[in-house]
Enzyme design. Structure first.
Site, mmCIF file in Angstrom:
data_model
loop_
_atom_site.group_PDB
_atom_site.id
_atom_site.type_symbol
_atom_site.label_atom_id
_atom_site.label_comp_id
_atom_site.label_asym_id
_atom_site.label_seq_id
_atom_site.Cartn_x
_atom_site.Cartn_y
_atom_site.Cartn_z
ATOM 1 N N GLU A 206 0.830 -1.211 0.000
ATOM 2 C CA GLU A 206 0.000 0.000 0.000
ATOM 3 C C GLU A 206 0.864 1.261 0.000
ATOM 4 O O GLU A 206 0.498 2.266 -0.617
ATOM 5 C CB GLU A 206 -0.928 -0.006 1.216
ATOM 6 C CG GLU A 206 -2.003 -1.081 1.185
ATOM 7 C CD GLU A 206 -3.093 -0.807 0.165
ATOM 8 O OE1 GLU A 206 -3.810 -1.752 -0.195
ATOM 9 O OE2 GLU A 206 -3.236 0.351 -0.273
ATOM 10 N N ASP A 342 -5.111 -9.242 -7.922
ATOM 11 C CA ASP A 342 -5.477 -8.312 -8.981
ATOM 12 C C ASP A 342 -4.317 -7.605 -9.691
ATOM 13 O O ASP A 342 -4.089 -7.790 -10.883
ATOM 14 C CB ASP A 342 -6.461 -7.279 -8.438
ATOM 15 C CG ASP A 342 -5.990 -6.660 -7.116
ATOM 16 O OD1 ASP A 342 -5.456 -7.379 -6.261
ATOM 17 O OD2 ASP A 342 -6.162 -5.448 -6.932
ATOM 18 N N GLU A 456 -19.964 -4.888 -2.226
ATOM 19 C CA GLU A 456 -18.551 -5.272 -2.192
ATOM 20 C C GLU A 456 -18.332 -6.693 -2.715
ATOM 21 O O GLU A 456 -17.472 -6.919 -3.561
ATOM 22 C CB GLU A 456 -18.053 -5.150 -0.745
ATOM 23 C CG GLU A 456 -16.610 -5.511 -0.523
ATOM 24 C CD GLU A 456 -15.633 -4.447 -0.945
ATOM 25 O OE1 GLU A 456 -14.437 -4.635 -0.700
ATOM 26 O OE2 GLU A 456 -16.053 -3.434 -1.531
ATOM 27 N N GLU A 516 -13.162 0.693 -8.905
ATOM 28 C CA GLU A 516 -12.866 -0.237 -9.989
ATOM 29 C C GLU A 516 -13.916 -0.244 -11.097
ATOM 30 O O GLU A 516 -13.583 -0.403 -12.277
ATOM 31 C CB GLU A 516 -12.687 -1.656 -9.433
ATOM 32 C CG GLU A 516 -11.420 -1.843 -8.618
ATOM 33 C CD GLU A 516 -11.549 -1.379 -7.189
ATOM 34 O OE1 GLU A 516 -10.513 -1.326 -6.491
ATOM 35 O OE2 GLU A 516 -12.693 -1.075 -6.748
ATOM 36 N N THR A 602 -2.184 0.906 -9.991
ATOM 37 C CA THR A 602 -3.427 0.380 -9.427
ATOM 38 C C THR A 602 -4.087 1.349 -8.465
ATOM 39 O O THR A 602 -5.203 1.105 -8.018
ATOM 40 C CB THR A 602 -3.166 -0.979 -8.742
ATOM 41 O OG1 THR A 602 -4.389 -1.675 -8.565
ATOM 42 C CG2 THR A 602 -2.455 -0.796 -7.405
#
Length: 614
Positions: A206, A342, A456, A516, A602
């Site tokens: 992150e 992902d 979600e 997304e 991302t």
């Protein structure tokens, strides 16, 4: 007095009941069921694994757990002066070849008429206005903290106390034209100290995508050299998380122990996305600083993944959970393009583009992975509209048997854009077509939700025959009730669960301001030029804004299946870094951050593509 005491007890019991009701979010599935079905509970981690830190308290954007422990104040660490215990003896140099001309990505748009322009600019202005509201609230209420609490006006520091929202949203400021705010922020960014943290363990993934990616993109757009200096500073810190014997990263990293010289070892177990998502940021940092060391450590991971790609339980894809310490990526049995995997897949075509097409390994890895993903992870959902759409789920592969769980995650909606970009970049029209179908499913999931926002995590009914896929209501009803006769009235059960037709379960009813779905809508619009994607984006925007707008910003939601979803006091940094940015860009002129000139990491931070000299 006794009556008052009794009243107080009853009041307390009632308050506890209401708290539990809201916390559990009826009609949620049980935690066990949510975990079993691949919900975002990070259930793949073994909390008893001694190499891992204590199980953290909050999942991050990608379903990976975060640690919020606050250690005592420490002296700041100058990472550039901390010696490496395991220096690289033979460094892999940055590619020096001439970039190749890449195929065009974006649609060649015609001039728009006055009416279309007015509608587009009006909608763009609404997004811009909301961003400015959030930014001003963050500056007033939570400045230099990681995140604003949009209901109470408080703040929180889940990402090291390194002003995550400030750094994450910096390039959005520039893109939206708030240059004065941008310039004012730089002085405060210089004060962010990456040599100390409020966390016991730093989430390396992150920190890379939010902080390093944000600083690099803001520098790319503005040319402000102080931002590159700061990017190099955090790059030096992250580089020390790779100071292990095999140069593999430590996903939950104790930076103080590293600075003190404590021996470091790679985590025994690591998630695929945590291992495979450094190539964009590290490559670009090496390009901009002319220092190959970041490219070197990212390339070592690429080499490892490439070497073992066809030896896994599902050849072509890598399992969600990896045995990184023995450098064995082949033993896991669960595979997905979604949460916890992902960006490892997303970065393959994007790194190829960033390097100007001179490293063919990324193209080869992408094509092998997508060939497997198309065969095993995609499914056609059965819907009342008989729409020709696709979802992507979780595959279990063991002892020669492959089964697919037809889960639909909001996070997995990025796959539409990935397939479409890969299809254009590698001239595979089938991938663009698949990207369209995947994005259609996410748009449909928004429309069918009572609040206009997709949940979600959910499950859809998977057609047994994707060619002959017609709506069968009794079949769907049976699937929801589990095929038994325990439920006297399955339709009443469906109503109680608030299931739109086509959904067999909603495992996690939250909306945490995710980007997304709008990300793929933006990519599809820029690739196809079809205005229907702008229309879909506006419907999504009005639903999200109606449900999440607060006095100080936008809040996450507990249950999107409710007509008025209850809110939670959370506004993650990616709301301004990604979601608002993509909404703004879908209503921008096509030359604003063109997909022919930039790739997005991302966290939606644009990085410049290498181009051949004219």
């Amino acid at each position: 007095m006794a009556l008052l005491k009794r009243f107080g007890v009853y009041t307390f019991i009632a308050a506890c009941f209401l708290y539990l009701f809201c916390s559990l979010g009826f009609p949620y599935q049980s935690r066990e069921n949510n975990s079993k079905n691949g919900g975002k509970a990070a259930s793949h981690y073994d909390p008893n694994e001694p190499q891992q830190p204590e199980r953290p308290t909050r999942p991050d954007k990608h379903g990976r757990p975060q640690s919020h422990e606050q250690p005592p104040e420490q002296e700041s660490i100058n990472w550039a002066n901390v010696a490496m215990k395991h220096p690289v003896e033979s460094m892999i140099a940055l590619p020096t070849g001439e970039p190749s001309p890449l195929p065009p990505i974006q649609h060649r748009f015609d001039d728009e008429d006055a009416t279309s322009k007015h509608i587009r600019e009006t909608r763009q202005e609404e997004v811009k206005k909301q961003f400015l509201k959030c930014w001003k609230s963050y500056r007033e209420k939570a400045w230099m903290n990681d995140e604003l609490k949009p209901i109470s006006g408080g703040s929180t520091n889940p990402f090291g106390g390194w002003a995550a929202t400030l750094i994450d949203a910096l390039d959005t400021l520039w893109i939206m034209g708030f240059e004065d705010e941008f310039k004012l922020a730089i002085g405060d960014i210089e004060k962010v100290d990456f040599g100390r943290t409020t966390l016991e363990y730093v989430n390396v993934f992150e920190t890379n995508i939010r902080h390093l990616g944000g600083l690099l993109a803001a520098y790319e757009l503005s040319g402000e050299k102080r931002l590159l200096v700061k990017a190099k500073e955090i790059g030096e810190m992250l580089y020390h998380a790779f100071d292990t014997a095999d140069h593999m990263p430590i996903s939950r990293w104790n930076m103080r122990n590293a600075a003190a010289g404590t021996p470091q070892t790679t985590n025994v177990h690591m998630l695929l996305a945590e291992l495979g998502s450094f190539t964009l940021e590290f490559t670009r940092l090496s390009q901009l600083t002319s220092d190959s060391k970041w490219y070197d450590v990212a390339n070592r991971i690429t080499w490892l993944m490439e070497q073992q790609q066809m030896d896994t339980m599902l050849p072509g894809m890598w399992p969600i959970v990896l045995d990184a310490k023995p450098m064995d990526l082949t033993q896991g049995t669960e595979f997905t393009l979604a949460s916890m995997a992902d960006s490892a897949y997303e970065y393959l075509p994007k790194t190829y583009a960033l390097l100007g097409g001179i490293e063919p390994v990324y193209k080869d890895m992408y094509e092998k992975a997508m060939m497997t993903a198309i065969k095993h992870t995609l499914y056609r959902p059965m819907t009342p509209e008989n729409a020709d759409m696709l979802g992507t789920g979780i595959v279990h592969s063991a002892e020669g048997k492959v089964t697919l769980d037809s889960e639909l995650q909001h996070l997995s909606c990025y796959t539409g854009g990935m397939f479409a970009l890969g299809g254009m970049l590698f001239q595979q029209p089938e991938h663009v077509y698949i990207g369209r179908k995947l994005t259609d499913t996410c748009v449909w999931a928004y429309k069918t939700s009572r609040s206009g926002i997709m949940p979600e995590v959910s499950h859809l009914y998977k057609c047994k025959n994707p060619v002959q896929c017609k709506w069968d209501e009794p079949l769907w009803t049976e699937a929801v009730s589990g095929g038994g006769d325990a439920e006297k009235d399955p339709l009443e059960n469906i109503a109680n669960l608030r299931l739109p037709k086509g959904f067999t379960a909603i495992d996690d009813r939250r909306y945490i301001l995710r980007p997304e779905a709008i990300e793929s809508v933006f990519v599809m619009y820029r690739i196809t030029g079809e205005q229907r994607w702008q229309a879909a984006a506006w419907d999504m925007w009005t639903a999200i804004q109606s449900a999440t707008d607060t006095e100080w910003g936008n809040s996450a939601l507990m249950d999107v299946s409710a007509a008025k979803p209850p809110r939670t006091d959370s506004m993650e940094s990616f709301w301004m870094a990604e979601t608002l940015k993509y909404f703004y860009l879908v209503f921008s002129t096509p030359d604003t951050i063109s997909l022919d000139d930039y790739v997005f990491n991302t966290e939606a931070h644009p990085l410049k593509i290498m181009k051949p000299k004219l």
